[in-house]
Write a protein that holds these residues in place. Structure first.
Motif, PDB file in Angstrom:
ATOM      1  N   GLN A   7       0.833  -1.203   0.000  1.00  0.00           N
ATOM      2  CA  GLN A   7       0.000   0.000   0.000  1.00  0.00           C
ATOM      3  C   GLN A   7       0.872   1.259   0.000  1.00  0.00           C
ATOM      4  N   GLN A   8       1.944   1.214   0.782  1.00  0.00           N
ATOM      5  CA  GLN A   8       2.861   2.358   0.808  1.00  0.00           C
ATOM      6  C   GLN A   8       3.493   2.573  -0.559  1.00  0.00           C
ATOM      7  N   LEU A   9       3.955   1.490  -1.171  1.00  0.00           N
ATOM      8  CA  LEU A   9       4.589   1.594  -2.482  1.00  0.00           C
ATOM      9  C   LEU A   9       3.614   2.139  -3.520  1.00  0.00           C
ATOM     10  N   ARG A  10       2.383   1.648  -3.499  1.00  0.00           N
ATOM     11  CA  ARG A  10       1.382   2.115  -4.449  1.00  0.00           C
ATOM     12  C   ARG A  10       1.084   3.603  -4.227  1.00  0.00           C
ATOM     13  N   HIS A  11       0.975   3.999  -2.965  1.00  0.00           N
ATOM     14  CA  HIS A  11       0.718   5.401  -2.655  1.00  0.00           C
ATOM     15  C   HIS A  11       1.826   6.283  -3.208  1.00  0.00           C
ATOM     16  N   TYR A  12       3.063   5.881  -3.001  1.00  0.00           N
ATOM     17  CA  TYR A  12       4.187   6.692  -3.471  1.00  0.00           C
ATOM     18  C   TYR A  12       4.248   6.748  -4.994  1.00  0.00           C
ATOM     19  N   LEU A  13       3.874   5.668  -5.653  1.00  0.00           N
ATOM     20  CA  LEU A  13       3.856   5.684  -7.112  1.00  0.00           C
ATOM     21  C   LEU A  13       2.769   6.605  -7.643  1.00  0.00           C
ATOM     22  N   HIS A  14       1.592   6.562  -7.009  1.00  0.00           N
ATOM     23  CA  HIS A  14       0.490   7.402  -7.462  1.00  0.00           C
ATOM     24  C   HIS A  14       0.715   8.878  -7.142  1.00  0.00           C
ATOM     25  N   HIS A  15       1.560   9.170  -6.161  1.00  0.00           N
ATOM     26  CA  HIS A  15       1.798  10.555  -5.753  1.00  0.00           C
ATOM     27  C   HIS A  15       3.248  10.975  -5.961  1.00  0.00           C
ATOM     28  N   ALA A  16       3.902  10.368  -6.939  1.00  0.00           N
ATOM     29  CA  ALA A  16       5.298  10.696  -7.215  1.00  0.00           C
ATOM     30  C   ALA A  16       5.433  12.128  -7.739  1.00  0.00           C
ATOM     31  N   ARG A  17       6.582  12.709  -7.485  1.00  0.00           N
ATOM     32  CA  ARG A  17       6.951  13.996  -8.069  1.00  0.00           C
ATOM     33  C   ARG A  17       7.684  13.709  -9.390  1.00  0.00           C
ATOM     34  N   TYR A  18       7.457  14.541 -10.394  1.00  0.00           N
ATOM     35  CA  TYR A  18       8.077  14.353 -11.712  1.00  0.00           C
ATOM     36  C   TYR A  18       8.958  15.565 -12.034  1.00  0.00           C
ATOM     37  N   GLU A  19      10.227  15.309 -12.251  1.00  0.00           N
ATOM     38  CA  GLU A  19      11.129  16.404 -12.610  1.00  0.00           C
ATOM     39  C   GLU A  19      11.264  16.469 -14.127  1.00  0.00           C
ATOM     40  N   VAL A  20      11.094  17.684 -14.695  1.00  0.00           N
ATOM     41  CA  VAL A  20      11.161  17.857 -16.145  1.00  0.00           C
ATOM     42  C   VAL A  20      12.138  18.965 -16.505  1.00  0.00           C
ATOM     43  N   LEU A  21      12.589  18.921 -17.735  1.00  0.00           N
ATOM     44  CA  LEU A  21      13.491  19.933 -18.280  1.00  0.00           C
ATOM     45  C   LEU A  21      12.680  20.914 -19.121  1.00  0.00           C
ATOM     46  N   PRO A  22      13.012  22.204 -19.082  1.00  0.00           N
ATOM     47  CA  PRO A  22      12.256  23.190 -19.869  1.00  0.00           C
ATOM     48  C   PRO A  22      12.629  23.142 -21.357  1.00  0.00           C
ATOM     49  N   LEU A  23      12.201  22.067 -22.017  1.00  0.00           N
ATOM     50  CA  LEU A  23      12.494  21.852 -23.431  1.00  0.00           C
ATOM     51  C   LEU A  23      11.196  21.676 -24.211  1.00  0.00           C
ATOM     52  N   ARG A  24      11.295  21.786 -25.509  1.00  0.00           N
ATOM     53  CA  ARG A  24      10.124  21.640 -26.372  1.00  0.00           C
ATOM     54  C   ARG A  24       9.468  20.276 -26.158  1.00  0.00           C
ATOM     55  N   GLY A  25       8.160  20.268 -26.066  1.00  0.00           N
ATOM     56  CA  GLY A  25       7.413  19.029 -25.914  1.00  0.00           C
ATOM     57  C   GLY A  25       7.108  18.657 -24.474  1.00  0.00           C
ATOM     58  N   ALA A  26       7.760  19.327 -23.519  1.00  0.00           N
ATOM     59  CA  ALA A  26       7.553  18.974 -22.109  1.00  0.00           C
ATOM     60  C   ALA A  26       6.118  19.239 -21.677  1.00  0.00           C
ATOM     61  N   LEU A  27       5.563  20.360 -22.099  1.00  0.00           N
ATOM     62  CA  LEU A  27       4.204  20.703 -21.692  1.00  0.00           C
ATOM     63  C   LEU A  27       3.201  19.680 -22.213  1.00  0.00           C
ATOM     64  N   GLU A  28       3.349  19.289 -23.470  1.00  0.00           N
ATOM     65  CA  GLU A  28       2.406  18.342 -24.071  1.00  0.00           C
ATOM     66  C   GLU A  28       2.461  16.993 -23.345  1.00  0.00           C
TER      67      GLU A  28
END
Length: 281
Positions: A7-28
């Motif tokens: 349950q803990q693992l599933r919770h963390y997967l569903h509420h993960a933080r996502y780090e992105v780079l400010p490059l073309r296509g990131a928003l889409e």
């Protein structure tokens, strides 16, 4: 693995933080994430602060909880810092992630994350939440004693820590243990690559100087590239699961470095969470 651990693992997967780079296509790609997902936007000398804030504003516009990175070495002085923090507040962001940044030469007097954190405190414009980086293994060019001291000092100004990439679960657990013994009690988000092309992941790992982790991979599997082709955050997280459910470690969840393979990483997280829901035979 116990039901509670699953349950803990599933919770963390569903509420993960996502780090992105400010490059073309990131928003889409980011629009494939559920509304309210925490998305952090990196900052680099090549793209500058404007690119970070521009993508951050666009992501907030499609319903994400956005955390812009604030790179100390790109900030000129206190006036510039105040201007940036006012703008961040005006854009509706309540959280920032403070880093030193990769610029060879600082734009002004802020040479590292600690100096910027102190500057924020001095001018009294601190966002509601502030995150900092932690290093489970030695930094590629900063002595270990200095990263330890810096973490301890930065922690006084922060609300949480995100660990730098490390492929050795034992190293991560030992690093958290050592911090707790030193009195650093901030929650830790475990930083891990998402579902990334193995060639890209190997290149990035070598570039950021993960010497100890790479030696660990060689020792465990002989061929680094072969291991990375099988790497999934799930494997590491399963090995960390005893620590995740132990409140003494205060692990807050996942911070997934997507390197802009956002859709692929999200798909991995969903599929892994679904598998964890299945009752083992």
């Amino acid at each position: 693995m116990s039901t509670n651990e699953r349950q803990q693992l599933r919770h963390y997967l569903h509420h993960a933080r996502y780090e992105v780079l400010p490059l073309r296509g990131a928003l889409e790609q980011a629009q494939d994430l559920p509304e309210g997902t925490t998305v952090t936007v990196t900052s680099s000398p090549a793209k500058g602060i404007e690119a970070t804030l521009d993508l951050a504003a666009r992501l907030r516009g499609v319903g994400m909880h956005v955390v812009p990175h604030l790179a100390a070495r790109l900030v000129r002085d206190n006036a510039h810092l105040k201007e940036l923090l006012d703008r961040i507040h005006g854009l509706g962001f309540t959280e920032v992630f403070v880093i030193a940044g990769d610029a060879d030469q600082p734009a002004g007097g802020f040479t590292d994350a600690l100096s910027l954190l102190r500057g924020m405190e001095e001018i009294g414009a601190r966002p509601y939440r502030v995150g900092i980086t932690g290093y489970p293994e030695p930094h590629s060019f900063i002595p270990d004693r200095m990263t330890i001291q810096a973490t301890d000092e930065k922690a006084r100004y922060a609300d949480y820590i995100v660990s730098q990439i490390c492929y050795d679960p034992n190293t991560i657990a030992s690093w958290i243990t050592a911090m707790r013994e030193r009195g650093v009690r901030l929650p830790v988000y475990v930083g891990a690559p998402g579902s990334i092309d193995p060639t890209k992941l190997l290149r990035i790992s070598m570039k950021i100087g993960l010497g100890q982790s790479m030696r660990f991979l060689r020792k465990q599997h002989g061929v680094v590239g072969k291991l990375l082709s099988r790497y999934t955050p799930e494997t590491m997280f399963e090995e960390l699961s005893p620590y995740i459910v132990d409140p003494e470690y205060n692990i807050a969840g996942w911070h997934l470095f997507t390197f802009n393979e956002i859709t692929r990483t999200r798909q991995w997280a969903v599929e892994t969470a679904d598998r964890l829901q299945e009752v083992p035979a």
